[in-house]
Design a protein around this motif. Structure first.
Motif, PDB file in Angstrom:
ATOM      1  N   LEU A  44      -1.716  10.103   0.342  1.00  0.00           N
ATOM      2  CA  LEU A  44      -1.094   9.245  -0.812  1.00  0.00           C
ATOM      3  C   LEU A  44      -1.455   7.958  -0.740  1.00  0.00           C
ATOM      4  CD1 LEU A  44       0.456   9.206  -3.470  1.00  0.00           C
ATOM      5  CD2 LEU A  44       2.538   9.012  -1.913  1.00  0.00           C
ATOM      6  N   ALA A  45      -2.031   7.569  -1.966  1.00  0.00           N
ATOM      7  CA  ALA A  45      -1.903   5.965  -2.092  1.00  0.00           C
ATOM      8  C   ALA A  45      -0.633   5.423  -2.615  1.00  0.00           C
ATOM      9  CB  ALA A  45      -3.095   5.769  -3.207  1.00  0.00           C
ATOM     10  N   GLN A  46       0.447   5.280  -1.834  1.00  0.00           N
ATOM     11  CA  GLN A  46       1.860   4.861  -2.213  1.00  0.00           C
ATOM     12  C   GLN A  46       2.322   3.691  -1.220  1.00  0.00           C
ATOM     13  OE1 GLN A  46       4.869   7.785  -1.676  1.00  0.00           O
ATOM     14  NE2 GLN A  46       6.294   6.222  -1.692  1.00  0.00           N
ATOM     15  N   SER A  47       2.290   2.436  -1.839  1.00  0.00           N
ATOM     16  CA  SER A  47       2.731   1.401  -1.073  1.00  0.00           C
ATOM     17  C   SER A  47       4.124   1.468  -0.388  1.00  0.00           C
ATOM     18  CB  SER A  47       2.433   0.049  -1.881  1.00  0.00           C
ATOM     19  OG  SER A  47       1.182  -0.208  -2.585  1.00  0.00           O
ATOM     20  N   PRO A  48       4.200   0.724   0.900  1.00  0.00           N
ATOM     21  CA  PRO A  48       5.532   0.900   1.103  1.00  0.00           C
ATOM     22  C   PRO A  48       6.537   0.084   0.487  1.00  0.00           C
ATOM     23  CG  PRO A  48       4.007  -0.155   2.763  1.00  0.00           C
ATOM     24  CD  PRO A  48       3.211   0.386   1.642  1.00  0.00           C
ATOM     25  N   PRO A  49       7.661  -0.333   0.516  1.00  0.00           N
ATOM     26  CA  PRO A  49       8.386  -0.920  -0.344  1.00  0.00           C
ATOM     27  C   PRO A  49       8.224  -2.412   0.166  1.00  0.00           C
ATOM     28  CG  PRO A  49       9.854   0.850   0.329  1.00  0.00           C
ATOM     29  CD  PRO A  49       8.537   1.104   0.859  1.00  0.00           C
ATOM     30  N   ALA A  50       8.382  -3.231  -0.805  1.00  0.00           N
ATOM     31  CA  ALA A  50       8.076  -4.833  -0.290  1.00  0.00           C
ATOM     32  C   ALA A  50       8.817  -5.225   0.417  1.00  0.00           C
ATOM     33  CB  ALA A  50       8.369  -5.560  -1.811  1.00  0.00           C
ATOM     34  N   ASP A  51      10.387  -4.789   0.815  1.00  0.00           N
ATOM     35  CA  ASP A  51      10.917  -5.305   1.783  1.00  0.00           C
ATOM     36  C   ASP A  51      10.841  -4.970   3.167  1.00  0.00           C
ATOM     37  OD1 ASP A  51      14.165  -4.068   0.719  1.00  0.00           O
ATOM     38  OD2 ASP A  51      12.011  -3.127   0.909  1.00  0.00           O
ATOM     39  N   ARG A  52       9.910  -3.813   3.100  1.00  0.00           N
ATOM     40  CA  ARG A  52       9.920  -2.862   4.516  1.00  0.00           C
ATOM     41  C   ARG A  52       9.070  -3.883   5.542  1.00  0.00           C
ATOM     42  NH1 ARG A  52       6.910   2.818   4.309  1.00  0.00           N
ATOM     43  NH2 ARG A  52       8.822   3.303   3.288  1.00  0.00           N
ATOM     44  N   GLU A  53       9.684  -3.795   6.695  1.00  0.00           N
ATOM     45  CA  GLU A  53       8.985  -4.597   7.623  1.00  0.00           C
ATOM     46  C   GLU A  53       7.681  -3.976   8.435  1.00  0.00           C
ATOM     47  OE1 GLU A  53      10.199  -6.963  11.864  1.00  0.00           O
ATOM     48  OE2 GLU A  53      11.610  -5.749  10.663  1.00  0.00           O
ATOM     49  N   SER A  76       4.637   5.175  17.355  1.00  0.00           N
ATOM     50  CA  SER A  76       4.324   6.564  17.281  1.00  0.00           C
ATOM     51  C   SER A  76       3.144   6.797  17.996  1.00  0.00           C
ATOM     52  CB  SER A  76       4.364   7.254  15.914  1.00  0.00           C
ATOM     53  OG  SER A  76       3.764   8.577  16.220  1.00  0.00           O
ATOM     54  N   PRO A  77       2.810   7.865  18.886  1.00  0.00           N
ATOM     55  CA  PRO A  77       1.498   7.965  19.520  1.00  0.00           C
ATOM     56  C   PRO A  77       0.611   8.472  18.391  1.00  0.00           C
ATOM     57  CG  PRO A  77       3.120   9.728  19.841  1.00  0.00           C
ATOM     58  CD  PRO A  77       3.728   8.672  19.342  1.00  0.00           C
ATOM     59  N   TYR A  78       1.061   8.946  17.134  1.00  0.00           N
ATOM     60  CA  TYR A  78       0.162   9.308  16.366  1.00  0.00           C
ATOM     61  C   TYR A  78      -0.409   8.205  15.298  1.00  0.00           C
ATOM     62  CZ  TYR A  78       2.077  13.655  17.954  1.00  0.00           C
ATOM     63  OH  TYR A  78       2.520  14.765  18.699  1.00  0.00           O
ATOM     64  N   LEU A  79      -1.735   8.069  14.941  1.00  0.00           N
ATOM     65  CA  LEU A  79      -2.244   6.989  13.927  1.00  0.00           C
ATOM     66  C   LEU A  79      -1.744   7.360  12.630  1.00  0.00           C
ATOM     67  CD1 LEU A  79      -4.321   4.634  14.010  1.00  0.00           C
ATOM     68  CD2 LEU A  79      -6.019   6.429  13.505  1.00  0.00           C
ATOM     69  N   LEU A  80      -1.477   8.619  12.208  1.00  0.00           N
ATOM     70  CA  LEU A  80      -0.996   8.831  11.045  1.00  0.00           C
ATOM     71  C   LEU A  80       0.201   8.124  10.694  1.00  0.00           C
ATOM     72  CD1 LEU A  80      -2.093  12.534   9.935  1.00  0.00           C
ATOM     73  CD2 LEU A  80      -2.938  10.231   9.060  1.00  0.00           C
ATOM     74  N   LEU A 116      -0.798   0.784   9.810  1.00  0.00           N
ATOM     75  CA  LEU A 116      -2.244   1.406   9.211  1.00  0.00           C
ATOM     76  C   LEU A 116      -1.747   1.931   7.793  1.00  0.00           C
ATOM     77  CD1 LEU A 116      -5.065   2.122   9.443  1.00  0.00           C
ATOM     78  CD2 LEU A 116      -4.142   4.344  10.390  1.00  0.00           C
ATOM     79  N   GLN A 117      -0.856   2.340   7.600  1.00  0.00           N
ATOM     80  CA  GLN A 117      -0.333   3.046   6.238  1.00  0.00           C
ATOM     81  C   GLN A 117      -0.504   1.805   5.424  1.00  0.00           C
ATOM     82  OE1 GLN A 117       3.375   4.692   6.485  1.00  0.00           O
ATOM     83  NE2 GLN A 117       2.543   6.712   7.772  1.00  0.00           N
ATOM     84  N   PHE A 118       0.055   0.611   5.604  1.00  0.00           N
ATOM     85  CA  PHE A 118       0.157  -0.360   4.542  1.00  0.00           C
ATOM     86  C   PHE A 118      -1.476  -0.921   4.633  1.00  0.00           C
ATOM     87  CE2 PHE A 118      -0.095  -5.206   3.965  1.00  0.00           C
ATOM     88  CZ  PHE A 118       1.167  -5.174   3.047  1.00  0.00           C
ATOM     89  N   ARG A 119      -2.203  -1.012   5.436  1.00  0.00           N
ATOM     90  CA  ARG A 119      -3.703  -1.324   5.375  1.00  0.00           C
ATOM     91  C   ARG A 119      -4.683  -0.537   4.707  1.00  0.00           C
ATOM     92  NH1 ARG A 119      -6.717  -1.807   9.588  1.00  0.00           N
ATOM     93  NH2 ARG A 119      -5.496  -0.639  11.197  1.00  0.00           N
ATOM     94  N   VAL A 120      -4.353   0.877   4.468  1.00  0.00           N
ATOM     95  CA  VAL A 120      -5.106   1.679   3.898  1.00  0.00           C
ATOM     96  C   VAL A 120      -4.621   2.169   2.329  1.00  0.00           C
ATOM     97  CG1 VAL A 120      -5.900   2.964   6.025  1.00  0.00           C
ATOM     98  CG2 VAL A 120      -3.845   3.952   4.707  1.00  0.00           C
ATOM     99  N   ASP A 179     -14.130   0.590   2.968  1.00  0.00           N
ATOM    100  CA  ASP A 179     -12.895   0.645   3.779  1.00  0.00           C
ATOM    101  C   ASP A 179     -12.701   1.627   4.865  1.00  0.00           C
ATOM    102  OD1 ASP A 179     -12.352  -1.726   2.285  1.00  0.00           O
ATOM    103  OD2 ASP A 179     -10.778  -0.831   1.021  1.00  0.00           O
ATOM    104  N   PHE A 180     -12.975   3.013   4.162  1.00  0.00           N
ATOM    105  CA  PHE A 180     -12.983   3.979   5.319  1.00  0.00           C
ATOM    106  C   PHE A 180     -13.993   3.785   6.498  1.00  0.00           C
ATOM    107  CE2 PHE A 180     -11.534   7.022   1.496  1.00  0.00           C
ATOM    108  CZ  PHE A 180     -10.416   6.234   1.486  1.00  0.00           C
TER     109      PHE A 180
END
Length: 402
Positions: A24-33, A39-43, A48-52, A70-71
């Protein structure tokens, strides 16, 4: 419209789509640090979620050039991880999704899926407790099975579906993955009931599976659509299809398709679905506006806009003009519907057949009986005898002595 799968295809569809993986292309909330990966998992790497996010947004919005560039960077950064190849495969899947009859992208899609699977299998071989590896294998085999079932490659599709189910089970147990994995449970709950209801011949086969719960399946899909990061869009995709056809909740289908079109305005699949659901609930002027825009984008050659979307849009415009009494424009758009249907070899589709019936009726009004007879002959040629269009053609021919 009711899902018109053959019973074999329904079974393969069911087996292969239980995982329903989509990023999903869903941005994290703006105030999320954005913290370091805990986690040992890249996903599950928040950074990374923020960057992709922007890249995946671009993919869903059919800006494949930006997304795939980008991919490619991800592939350089994580050469041994299945994520970059999986994202590339997903990018080609959306090219296929808008017109599944077009096999142009099959080979490259399957190549990327195979590469992602190979990398995930190496990860899994190194550590069989690696839930991320199992997640990617369930995802990869699930998408592979979806395409192979479309191509009626039943043996290969069944094998892919079996592997998808196997790895879906193995990927359970990681709490952070639960919203993503719930999509598989949701589809299982829904389709394990829906299939025997609609395809009685499959009841003996479905006995081998656990009993599902359709209402729970819908609830789970709604939960995933609201809470998951990776599978949210896929949940929405299934929800609006089920609400529009099986569940008879057109306003719910419209709610979701409107959101998806607003978020990804250049995605032709979401665009034509939005136009369709506007048409279904009688919001004619808005459906006309969207349909005209779809046809303009086809004429401009915009990415992803092709004959299937044209068939939908032209039909809605024909229906509108017929409704307001403009027979000339109605006829013009019904003919466009036929043209787009023939371009995509979709002569057995409902919109194509209904357009033939309407053109036949218009020809009778214009006292062109020979022309009308030709339209109705084509209906009988392409429609199955039990199809409403076939019945309408027979009745009209009999009533007007054509």
């Amino acid at each position: 419209m009711k899902m018109n799968y053959t019973y074999q295809r329904v079974l393969i569809f069911f087996l292969c789509l239980l995982t329903g993986p989509d990023l999903l292309a869903q941005s994290p909330p703006a105030d999320r640090e954005i913290t370091a990966n805990q986690s040992p998992y890249l996903l599950l790497d928040r950074g990374l979620q923020f960057r992709v996010t922007k890249s995946i947004n671009s993919m869903y919005n059919f800006d494949f050039e930006t997304a795939e560039r980008d991919f490619g960077v991800l592939s350089y950064q994580y050469p041994s991880h299945p994520l970059p190849d999986f994202l590339m495969a997903l990018s080609y899947w959306w090219r296929i999704e808008v017109d599944v009859t077009n096999e142009k992208y099959d080979e490259i899609f399957l190549a990327y899926i195979d590469r992602a699977n190979e990398k995930a299998e190496r990860m899994y071989d190194e550590d069989e407790t690696n839930k991320e590896a199992a997640f990617f294998l369930a995802a990869g085999y699930g998408f592979q099975g979806r395409l192979l079932s479309e191509r009626k490659s039943w043996t290969r599709a069944a094998w892919a579906g079996k592997n998808a189910l196997k790895y879906m089970e193995l990927s359970r147990g990681e709490e952070e993955f639960n919203p993503e994995l719930l999509l598989g449970d949701a589809l299982y709950n829904y389709f394990s009931v829906w299939i025997p209801e609609n395809y009685p011949l499959l009841k003996p086969v479905m006995v081998l599976f656990g009993k599902g719960d359709k209402e729970l399946g819908i609830e789970q899909l709604e939960y995933v659509a609201s809470n998951a990061f990776y599978t949210r869009i896929e949940a929405m995709y299934f929800l609006f299809r089920l609400y529009a056809s099986e569940e008879k909740k057109p306003y719910e289908a419209l709610r979701i398709s409107e959101y998806l079109h607003d978020k990804f305005p250049n995605n032709p699949y979401f665009h034509r679905s939005y136009a369709r659901h506007l048409y279904s609930v009688g919001r004619w002027s808005e459906s006309v506006e969207q349909s005209e825009e779809i046809l303009r984008r086809i004429d401009r050659g915009q990415t992803g806009y092709e004959s299937t979307s044209g068939r939908y849009a032209a039909f809605y415009l024909a229906q509108f003009h017929e409704r307001v009494g403009d027979q000339v424009e109605a006829k013009r758009y019904y003919l466009k519907t036929l043209s787009y249907g023939e371009e995509s070899e979709s002569q057995e589709s409902g919109y194509y057949l209904h357009s033939l019936v309407q053109l036949g009726q218009i020809a009778v009004k214009e006292n062109k009986k020979s022309e009308a007879k030709e339209y109705f002959k084509r209906v009988k040629k392409y429609a199955k005898r039990k199809h409403p269009a076939h019945q309408a053609a027979r009745n009209f021919i009999k009533k007007n002595k054509l």
